[in-house]
Motif scaffolding. Sequence first.
Motif, short mmCIF file in Angstrom:
data_model
loop_
_atom_site.label_atom_id
_atom_site.label_comp_id
_atom_site.label_asym_id
_atom_site.label_seq_id
_atom_site.Cartn_x
_atom_site.Cartn_y
_atom_site.Cartn_z
N THR A 22 0.85 -1.19 0.00
CA THR A 22 0.00 0.00 0.00
C THR A 22 0.88 1.24 0.00
O THR A 22 2.09 1.18 0.26
N VAL A 23 0.26 2.37 -0.26
CA VAL A 23 0.98 3.65 -0.21
C VAL A 23 1.63 3.81 1.16
O VAL A 23 2.82 4.14 1.27
N ARG A 24 0.88 3.57 2.21
CA ARG A 24 1.40 3.72 3.58
C ARG A 24 2.55 2.75 3.85
O ARG A 24 3.56 3.13 4.44
N GLU A 25 2.41 1.51 3.42
CA GLU A 25 3.48 0.53 3.62
C GLU A 25 4.75 0.92 2.86
O GLU A 25 5.86 0.81 3.39
N THR A 26 4.58 1.39 1.65
CA THR A 26 5.73 1.82 0.84
C THR A 26 6.47 2.95 1.52
O THR A 26 7.69 2.91 1.68
N LEU A 27 5.74 3.96 1.96
CA LEU A 27 6.38 5.11 2.59
C LEU A 27 6.94 4.76 3.97
O LEU A 27 7.98 5.29 4.36
N SER A 66 13.67 8.06 9.44
CA SER A 66 12.89 9.30 9.50
C SER A 66 11.45 9.01 9.86
O SER A 66 11.03 7.86 9.98
N ARG A 67 10.70 10.08 10.04
CA ARG A 67 9.29 9.98 10.41
C ARG A 67 8.49 10.86 9.48
O ARG A 67 9.00 11.41 8.53
N GLY A 68 7.22 11.01 9.78
CA GLY A 68 6.39 11.93 9.02
C GLY A 68 5.64 11.30 7.87
O GLY A 68 5.25 12.00 6.94
N VAL A 69 5.43 9.99 7.92
CA VAL A 69 4.75 9.31 6.82
C VAL A 69 3.34 9.86 6.61
O VAL A 69 2.97 10.21 5.49
N GLU A 70 2.56 9.95 7.67
CA GLU A 70 1.18 10.42 7.53
C GLU A 70 1.13 11.85 7.02
O GLU A 70 0.30 12.19 6.17
N GLY A 71 2.03 12.70 7.52
CA GLY A 71 2.09 14.08 7.04
C GLY A 71 2.45 14.16 5.57
O GLY A 71 1.89 14.95 4.82
N LEU A 83 -2.72 12.10 -0.95
CA LEU A 83 -3.04 10.68 -1.11
C LEU A 83 -3.70 10.07 0.14
O LEU A 83 -3.74 8.85 0.28
N THR A 84 -4.23 10.91 1.02
CA THR A 84 -4.80 10.41 2.27
C THR A 84 -5.85 9.34 2.03
O THR A 84 -5.83 8.27 2.66
N ARG A 85 -6.77 9.57 1.12
CA ARG A 85 -7.84 8.60 0.90
C ARG A 85 -7.37 7.34 0.18
O ARG A 85 -8.07 6.33 0.14
N LEU A 86 -6.14 7.37 -0.36
CA LEU A 86 -5.59 6.21 -1.06
C LEU A 86 -4.47 5.52 -0.28
O LEU A 86 -3.82 4.62 -0.79
N ALA A 87 -4.25 5.94 0.97
CA ALA A 87 -3.12 5.44 1.75
C ALA A 87 -3.13 3.92 1.93
O ALA A 87 -2.08 3.30 2.03
N GLY A 88 -4.31 3.31 1.94
CA GLY A 88 -4.41 1.87 2.12
C GLY A 88 -4.52 1.09 0.83
O GLY A 88 -4.71 -0.13 0.84
#
Length: 196
Positions: free
Chosen positions: A90-95, A104-109, A116-121
């Motif tokens: 998923t987008v979230r897993e990739t990032l 580093s951090r800040g994936v959700e941001g 891409l918030t609505r496509l993160a999964g």
Amino acid sequence: MSVCLSVENLTAIRGGRMLFRDLGFRVEAGGTLCIEGANGVGKTSLLRMIAGLLAPAGGTILFGQIEDSEERGKRVGWLGHQDAVKPQMTVRETLSFFAQLNGSRGVEGAIEVVGLTRLAGLPGQYLSAGQKKRVALARLKICGRPLWLMDEPLASLDTAGKKIAADLITAHCVGGGIAIVATHEPLGIDCERLVL
């Protein structure tokens, strides 16, 4: 003291053909350099040399006091033609993977900033080319590296995506970073130009 990128007397030969010779430029911290020119003149080769992925035929590349290509490469955030999006992740897993790799951090941001918030999964296999480019932009944002090398960052992006890319580059440079961008399209931001 601010870090700068300095290129002196750089020569590139690819496939037995001279792309450029005695090329020189300097980009200070906070600066953006747009590399322009026709297909095949050496824009990508120049980026690869700066990144330490390709050895020049001659000349020097310094990032601050660092001349060693491997050490310089550790300070580079790269956005190339390959999107580095795994179809099953998923987008979230990739990032999250790239954030962990870079400490580093800040994936959700980053997901929010690139829209891409609505496509993160959603797995990468279902993303359009433009959405994959947005993932690549988010990856660059979270890499935490001071020198961004970007090869055609606006390709596949819609108008909103192009603005996101320009805003990310601007924010990176305002924060003291450097961006070197090979492009056929105007970025829509203030930058120095180098035509090969």
